[in-house]
Design an enzyme around this catalytic site. Sequence first.
Site, mmCIF file in Angstrom:
data_model
loop_
_atom_site.group_PDB
_atom_site.id
_atom_site.type_symbol
_atom_site.label_atom_id
_atom_site.label_comp_id
_atom_site.label_asym_id
_atom_site.label_seq_id
_atom_site.Cartn_x
_atom_site.Cartn_y
_atom_site.Cartn_z
ATOM 1 N N SER A 40 0.826 -1.208 0.000
ATOM 2 C CA SER A 40 0.000 0.000 0.000
ATOM 3 C C SER A 40 0.853 1.247 0.000
ATOM 4 O O SER A 40 0.389 2.321 -0.372
ATOM 5 C CB SER A 40 -0.864 0.051 1.263
ATOM 6 O OG SER A 40 -1.553 -1.136 1.443
ATOM 7 N N HIS B 112 -2.256 -3.124 -6.686
ATOM 8 C CA HIS B 112 -2.806 -2.774 -5.378
ATOM 9 C C HIS B 112 -4.319 -2.943 -5.384
ATOM 10 O O HIS B 112 -5.049 -2.130 -5.960
ATOM 11 C CB HIS B 112 -2.417 -1.330 -5.026
ATOM 12 C CG HIS B 112 -2.855 -0.925 -3.663
ATOM 13 N ND1 HIS B 112 -3.569 0.229 -3.406
ATOM 14 C CD2 HIS B 112 -2.699 -1.530 -2.463
ATOM 15 C CE1 HIS B 112 -3.823 0.310 -2.110
ATOM 16 N NE2 HIS B 112 -3.300 -0.738 -1.519
ATOM 17 N N GLU C 21 -5.074 -0.345 -8.363
ATOM 18 C CA GLU C 21 -4.036 0.597 -8.779
ATOM 19 C C GLU C 21 -2.862 -0.221 -9.315
ATOM 20 O O GLU C 21 -2.317 -1.064 -8.604
ATOM 21 C CB GLU C 21 -3.577 1.456 -7.592
ATOM 22 C CG GLU C 21 -4.622 2.485 -7.178
ATOM 23 C CD GLU C 21 -4.261 3.227 -5.887
ATOM 24 O OE1 GLU C 21 -4.599 4.409 -5.793
ATOM 25 O OE2 GLU C 21 -3.653 2.622 -4.982
ATOM 26 N N ASN D 207 -4.599 5.740 -1.063
ATOM 27 C CA ASN D 207 -4.095 5.791 0.306
ATOM 28 C C ASN D 207 -3.449 7.129 0.633
ATOM 29 O O ASN D 207 -3.491 7.588 1.779
ATOM 30 C CB ASN D 207 -3.103 4.653 0.566
ATOM 31 C CG ASN D 207 -3.828 3.328 0.725
ATOM 32 O OD1 ASN D 207 -5.055 3.299 0.836
ATOM 33 N ND2 ASN D 207 -3.088 2.245 0.730
HETATM 34 N N1 LIG Z 1 -5.496 -4.373 4.879
HETATM 35 C C1 LIG Z 1 -5.812 -3.614 3.847
HETATM 36 O O1 LIG Z 1 -6.857 -2.979 3.866
HETATM 37 C C2 LIG Z 1 -4.895 -3.538 2.658
HETATM 38 C C3 LIG Z 1 -5.408 -3.026 1.456
HETATM 39 C C4 LIG Z 1 -4.590 -3.037 0.318
HETATM 40 C C5 LIG Z 1 -3.290 -3.478 0.407
HETATM 41 N N2 LIG Z 1 -2.808 -3.946 1.605
HETATM 42 C C6 LIG Z 1 -1.419 -4.462 1.625
HETATM 43 O O2 LIG Z 1 -1.488 -5.867 1.503
HETATM 44 C C7 LIG Z 1 -0.398 -6.446 2.180
HETATM 45 C C8 LIG Z 1 -0.929 -7.446 3.206
HETATM 46 O O3 LIG Z 1 -1.692 -6.762 4.187
HETATM 47 P P1 LIG Z 1 -2.797 -7.490 5.056
HETATM 48 O O4 LIG Z 1 -3.620 -6.429 5.674
HETATM 49 O O5 LIG Z 1 -3.450 -8.526 4.231
HETATM 50 O O6 LIG Z 1 -1.897 -8.167 6.188
HETATM 51 P P2 LIG Z 1 -2.262 -9.361 7.173
HETATM 52 O O7 LIG Z 1 -1.430 -9.187 8.352
HETATM 53 O O8 LIG Z 1 -3.736 -9.468 7.334
HETATM 54 O O9 LIG Z 1 -1.793 -10.663 6.353
HETATM 55 C C9 LIG Z 1 -0.454 -10.969 6.049
HETATM 56 C C10 LIG Z 1 -0.308 -12.472 5.862
HETATM 57 O O10 LIG Z 1 1.001 -12.746 5.375
HETATM 58 C C11 LIG Z 1 1.441 -13.946 5.978
HETATM 59 N N3 LIG Z 1 2.903 -14.035 5.911
HETATM 60 C C12 LIG Z 1 3.816 -13.409 6.682
HETATM 61 N N4 LIG Z 1 5.056 -13.762 6.306
HETATM 62 C C13 LIG Z 1 4.930 -14.610 5.265
HETATM 63 C C14 LIG Z 1 5.859 -15.334 4.460
HETATM 64 N N5 LIG Z 1 7.157 -15.218 4.641
HETATM 65 N N6 LIG Z 1 5.380 -16.131 3.490
HETATM 66 C C15 LIG Z 1 4.060 -16.257 3.291
HETATM 67 N N7 LIG Z 1 3.136 -15.606 4.029
HETATM 68 C C16 LIG Z 1 3.577 -14.788 4.999
HETATM 69 C C17 LIG Z 1 0.905 -13.867 7.386
HETATM 70 O O11 LIG Z 1 0.833 -15.158 7.980
HETATM 71 C C18 LIG Z 1 -0.474 -13.247 7.167
HETATM 72 O O12 LIG Z 1 -1.487 -14.203 6.990
HETATM 73 C C19 LIG Z 1 0.383 -5.314 2.810
HETATM 74 O O13 LIG Z 1 1.435 -4.955 1.952
HETATM 75 C C20 LIG Z 1 -0.648 -4.211 2.886
HETATM 76 O O14 LIG Z 1 -0.077 -2.945 2.888
HETATM 77 C C21 LIG Z 1 -3.596 -4.005 2.714
#
Ligand SMILES: NC(=O)c1ccc[n+]([C@@H]2O[C@H](COP(=O)([O-])OP(=O)(O)OC[C@H]3O[C@@H](n4cnc5c(N)ncnc54)[C@H](O)[C@@H]3O)[C@@H](O)[C@H]2O)c1
Length: 596
Positions: free
Chosen positions: A121, A142, A154, A192
């Site tokens: 993000s 994204h 995006e 964002n």
């Molecule tokens: N939460 C949102 O609203 C949102 C929206 C768009 C983008 N993002 C982006 O998406 C990405 C993930 O965010 P999220 O909110 O889903 O996080 P989250 O914490 O909910 O999920 C992350 C997952 O990654 C897994 N993980 C960690 N290390 C790992 C590895 N080495 N190999 C495989 N899996 C691994 C974890 O077990 C976890 O299930 C981030 O870069 C975030 O910025 C988030």
Amino acid sequence: MAREFSTVGVVGLGTMGAGIVEVFARNGIDVVAVEISAPALERGRATLKGSTDRAVAKGKLAEADRDALHERVHFAVGLDALHSVDLVIEAVPEHLDLKQRIFAELDRVCRPETILATNTSSLSVTEISVATSRPNQVIGIHFFNPAPVMKLVEVVRTVVTAPEVVADVEALCARLGKVDVTINDRAGFIANALLFGYLNHAVGMFESHYATREDIDAAMKLGCGLPMGPLALMDLIGLDTAYEILDTMYRRGGRDRRHAPVPLLKQMVTAGLLGRKSGRGFYTYERPGSPVVVPDEATPLATDGALADGARAIAKVGVVGSGTMATGIIEVFAKAGYEVVSVTRGMEKSAKVCEAVKTSLNKGVVRGKLAEADRDAALGRISWSATLDHLADVDLVVEAVVEELSVKKALFASLDEICKPGVVLATTTSSLPVIDVAMATHRPADVVGLHFFNPAPVMPLVEVVRTIRTSPEATATARAVCAALGKTGVVCGDRSGFIVNALLFPYLNDAVKMLEASYSTADDIDHAMKLGCGYPMGPFELLDVVGLDVSLAIQRELYLELREPGFAPAPLLEHLVTAGYLGRKTRRGFRDHSHR
Ligand SMILES: NC(=O)c1ccc[n+]([C@@H]2O[C@H](COP(=O)([O-])OP(=O)(O)OC[C@H]3O[C@@H](n4cnc5c(N)ncnc54)[C@H](O)[C@@H]3O)[C@@H](O)[C@H]2O)c1
């Protein structure tokens, strides 16, 4: 010809990853879904199952299609399973070193032609790409939360991303039924960058007890038509993720203080309050992962508009003023059964206001929303006067005269002499400090702000502004009155912009700055906020409706009160106002409306 993507890999099945898996599998693409451990994998599988089961229950997905969807997903622990996919999307936590490690590993595991994408993000896609030997095949894709629902993607190209990779990914987005905006690699991209300053500001309001979580969220939902309030949205995003995004944006985005995470956020993350995913964040949820909010110790007691907290009984209301707001407010009170005394500066003005109220009530009758008898009863409750002396026996006065402090102060001084003791005196000011008005009287404890929104008969929100001198009884009275009017009254402190304008206008101003910096177009920015965040209008559409002059004036007030450098009005906004491009009312603002 666009590249065929028959199998994609998704790394990390958390909030975003599980949703991204669903998006691909729903569209007939095989997915290899990868997690770091067996328990994490099971969690991801359960999230996917929960989401698709809900879609079936809502009739949005046939059972057979759900089963086919699940057959397309292959679950595995470890990146090795991704050796033959065409594209990988990484969705692990927002840490640069972690993402770089994963990309280096993906570079080794995947075939040379595989495209490697990050769902980051806020981190630099460029910095992630240089951890591989193929930065030209690294791109940002994204998605928005929840990925199966939100239409926007995006697509982020770096200076080295190959044009054909961008084109292939754009074609893929179209196949997924998504709308993409393609942009360069900048902290927060479009959505964002515009969203997180606002979210952080809302957390700051909550932290400083400026307003309750319920009131902050209700204000933005009801005042701006947003699908969720900012604190509920923070819980959905995940507070750990939100913290990391803010922190990165602060460091990458020019150290704008508005992105420095509010200290409360860090405390909540440390305490394990991560939002929906942990079952507790700003709100408490039925269980981890559930969207259902359950009451907790901070949940306000339902008063159903009953007289609580020492609220005073109100039967007769004075409304002072003859403009749009006064006219709407008279109608609202009369319709709700209050006896209303309208005071204007002359009987001619009273006649005009009376006509306007009649016209508006008649519209209600024509549309079948108001019975003729109710219209007549409402009109019968209003008396018209040109002298403040007629306010001697009212229980509440709502002032809606011109937005000039000297005029309002003089009026309140007169009200102080005329009105009986115990009356609540309210101002509808949208930009002046309520305390200045209150101190023109000898009874500042009885003075509140009642900030109605335009058009008052339609908008469901009223901001109840309490100053440092306002008594709890006066605040409770104002809130009870709002409830009796069928509106939601949100209580907030006496700061410039109250809740709604303070949170809304800096975001609009930021959108203007983004346009000014040529990062994106007005159309793409509007799209991003509507399709990525579910806003009813994009920032430029809204600015043209509100009026650029009005927006600039509000932004100036906010800047002057808080001296926050990030609140300085965008020069482009000032220039457009100087040029007379004020929005729809002059047929030209950010867009040309002359042909419509
Ligand atoms: N939460 C949102 O609203 C949102 C929206 C768009 C983008 N993002 C982006 O998406 C990405 C993930 O965010 P999220 O909110 O889903 O996080 P989250 O914490 O909910 O999920 C992350 C997952 O990654 C897994 N993980 C960690 N290390 C790992 C590895 N080495 N190999 C495989 N899996 C691994 C974890 O077990 C976890 O299930 C981030 O870069 C975030 O910025 C988030």
